[in-house]
Design a protein around this motif. Sequence first.
Motif, mmCIF file in Angstrom:
data_model
loop_
_atom_site.group_PDB
_atom_site.id
_atom_site.type_symbol
_atom_site.label_atom_id
_atom_site.label_comp_id
_atom_site.label_asym_id
_atom_site.label_seq_id
_atom_site.Cartn_x
_atom_site.Cartn_y
_atom_site.Cartn_z
ATOM 1 N N LYS A 1 1.089 -1.377 0.100
ATOM 2 C CA LYS A 1 -0.305 -0.074 -0.182
ATOM 3 C C LYS A 1 0.939 1.219 -0.024
ATOM 4 O O LYS A 1 1.938 1.201 0.722
ATOM 5 C CB LYS A 1 -0.892 -0.116 1.325
ATOM 6 N N ASN A 2 0.340 2.151 -0.866
ATOM 7 C CA ASN A 2 1.319 3.641 -0.784
ATOM 8 C C ASN A 2 1.236 4.291 0.442
ATOM 9 O O ASN A 2 0.114 4.034 1.240
ATOM 10 C CB ASN A 2 0.994 4.306 -2.016
ATOM 11 N N ALA A 3 2.280 4.805 0.859
ATOM 12 C CA ALA A 3 2.155 5.527 2.269
ATOM 13 C C ALA A 3 2.989 7.026 2.079
ATOM 14 O O ALA A 3 3.872 7.100 1.266
ATOM 15 C CB ALA A 3 2.914 4.818 3.103
ATOM 16 N N ASN A 4 2.398 7.888 2.996
ATOM 17 C CA ASN A 4 3.061 9.256 2.979
ATOM 18 C C ASN A 4 3.718 9.456 4.432
ATOM 19 O O ASN A 4 2.963 9.079 5.227
ATOM 20 C CB ASN A 4 2.048 10.361 2.827
ATOM 21 N N LEU A 5 5.004 9.429 4.422
ATOM 22 C CA LEU A 5 5.696 9.350 5.776
ATOM 23 C C LEU A 5 6.302 10.672 5.891
ATOM 24 O O LEU A 5 6.868 11.629 5.013
ATOM 25 C CB LEU A 5 6.941 8.422 5.801
ATOM 26 N N PRO A 6 6.268 11.061 7.531
ATOM 27 C CA PRO A 6 7.021 12.549 7.558
ATOM 28 C C PRO A 6 8.544 12.291 7.425
ATOM 29 O O PRO A 6 9.008 11.184 7.561
ATOM 30 C CB PRO A 6 6.614 12.875 9.073
ATOM 31 N N LYS A 7 9.046 13.694 7.257
ATOM 32 C CA LYS A 7 10.641 13.481 7.363
ATOM 33 C C LYS A 7 11.085 13.093 8.839
ATOM 34 O O LYS A 7 10.677 13.893 9.697
ATOM 35 C CB LYS A 7 11.041 14.705 6.896
ATOM 36 N N GLY A 8 12.026 12.308 8.940
ATOM 37 C CA GLY A 8 12.646 12.360 10.302
ATOM 38 C C GLY A 8 13.426 13.024 10.793
ATOM 39 O O GLY A 8 14.340 13.811 9.833
ATOM 40 N N THR A 9 13.537 13.192 12.170
ATOM 41 C CA THR A 9 14.342 14.279 12.827
ATOM 42 C C THR A 9 15.276 13.493 13.661
ATOM 43 O O THR A 9 16.230 14.056 14.132
ATOM 44 C CB THR A 9 13.465 15.349 13.566
ATOM 45 N N TYR A 10 14.907 12.363 14.078
ATOM 46 C CA TYR A 10 15.716 11.444 15.097
ATOM 47 C C TYR A 10 15.387 10.165 15.051
ATOM 48 O O TYR A 10 14.360 9.720 14.575
ATOM 49 C CB TYR A 10 15.328 11.819 16.466
ATOM 50 N N VAL A 11 16.796 9.194 15.113
ATOM 51 C CA VAL A 11 16.478 7.849 15.176
ATOM 52 C C VAL A 11 17.750 7.188 16.111
ATOM 53 O O VAL A 11 18.612 7.904 16.041
ATOM 54 C CB VAL A 11 16.884 7.384 13.659
ATOM 55 N N LYS A 12 17.310 6.207 16.696
ATOM 56 C CA LYS A 12 17.939 5.691 17.686
ATOM 57 C C LYS A 12 18.477 4.184 17.070
ATOM 58 O O LYS A 12 17.411 3.526 16.932
ATOM 59 C CB LYS A 12 17.409 5.738 19.153
ATOM 60 N N LEU A 13 19.690 3.948 16.961
ATOM 61 C CA LEU A 13 20.197 2.412 16.325
ATOM 62 C C LEU A 13 20.704 1.818 17.491
ATOM 63 O O LEU A 13 21.333 2.292 18.719
ATOM 64 C CB LEU A 13 20.934 2.807 15.203
ATOM 65 N N GLN A 14 20.773 0.464 17.462
ATOM 66 C CA GLN A 14 21.277 -0.584 18.460
ATOM 67 C C GLN A 14 21.699 -1.796 17.612
ATOM 68 O O GLN A 14 21.127 -2.412 17.140
ATOM 69 C CB GLN A 14 20.257 -1.020 19.343
ATOM 70 N N PRO A 15 23.161 -1.767 17.486
ATOM 71 C CA PRO A 15 23.920 -2.972 16.709
ATOM 72 C C PRO A 15 23.611 -4.206 17.557
ATOM 73 O O PRO A 15 23.620 -4.112 18.695
ATOM 74 C CB PRO A 15 25.193 -2.546 16.878
ATOM 75 N N HIS A 16 23.677 -5.237 16.783
ATOM 76 C CA HIS A 16 23.507 -6.577 17.454
ATOM 77 C C HIS A 16 24.934 -6.955 18.152
ATOM 78 O O HIS A 16 24.392 -7.702 19.239
ATOM 79 C CB HIS A 16 22.862 -7.530 16.278
ATOM 80 N N THR A 17 25.643 -6.660 17.530
ATOM 81 C CA THR A 17 27.232 -7.010 18.472
ATOM 82 C C THR A 17 27.876 -5.926 18.414
ATOM 83 O O THR A 17 27.825 -4.957 17.686
ATOM 84 C CB THR A 17 27.739 -8.137 17.308
#
Length: 313
Positions: A103-119
């Motif tokens: 399904k097509n979607a409209n997403l807002p532009k991101g301002t923050y993202v938190k990442l967590q590596p597996h190793t």
Amino acid sequence: MYFEGYGYRGSTFEQTYRCYPASFIDKPQLETGDKIIMPPSALDRLASLHIEYPMLFEVRNTAAERASHCGVLEFIAEEGMIYMPYWMMQNLLLQEGDMVFIKNANLPKGTYVKLQPHTTDFLDISNPKAILEKTLRNYSCLTTGDSIMVAYNNKKYYIDIVETKPSSAISIIETDCEVDFAPPLDYKEPERPKPTAPPTAAPTAEAEAEEEPMFTPFTGPGRRLDGKPSKDLDASGSSPAKRQANATNSVQPSTASTSQSTAPRKTTGKLVFGSGGNQSSKETDKVLVRNSFDPHGTTALVLGFPASHVVPP
């Protein structure tokens, strides 16, 4: 060829396709991003709906109730089929040939993202920030809960999307996004060394003896039994050491002799005190006081029986 859900309806793009991994088509670059390959008919429908670019889609596995978001790379797939990165199929719990809803979607532009590596291996990269920036250029959007794959130096690193703002799914195309890292999943904090207290030595008997107050018996001045001033002991309350010295010097053999003894008897260690001013000739009038010394150097006066009943020491 007809598939369930094949065809277009309404004013939005909603379609069901069979999905296959990117290894089924000669497009290895798919594995380094989040873009899929769709059939040409999808492009026709999207163009008629005037969908804004960049085109973003919601991908849902209805059977497993898992959803994610992606972009599109090309429209060259066979009708009724799509190709997607294998890591995305793993996130959606999809197998080869499973049905997936698009399904097509409209997403807002991101301002923050938190990442967590597996190793923790990802942190060993000399410049992980540069590698991450280069990898995310191939991504169109990020969804909270997904695990993306970063390929570097012939090794694959998986990273969880822990949090995104301003919504749970964001677009990262032409936007300034703040990136934060959480500790890797296999990270263990080093144990803090426990402070070692200096060993407390057990108090010795001598130390306890010094700390505990000692009982000193017979510390008062010596007095005669007849009430007269004593000539042998210091009655002025001198120190125990001085009294001990005086008492030691006063212990001398007595010159008195008894009427019952034919030879003078040695009375070393005894003091004889008379009942009157002068020494009486009667033995019953004499009272012997044994002069003994306690371990602390003080003189102990022990009243005795008449001289006739005292056994010599």
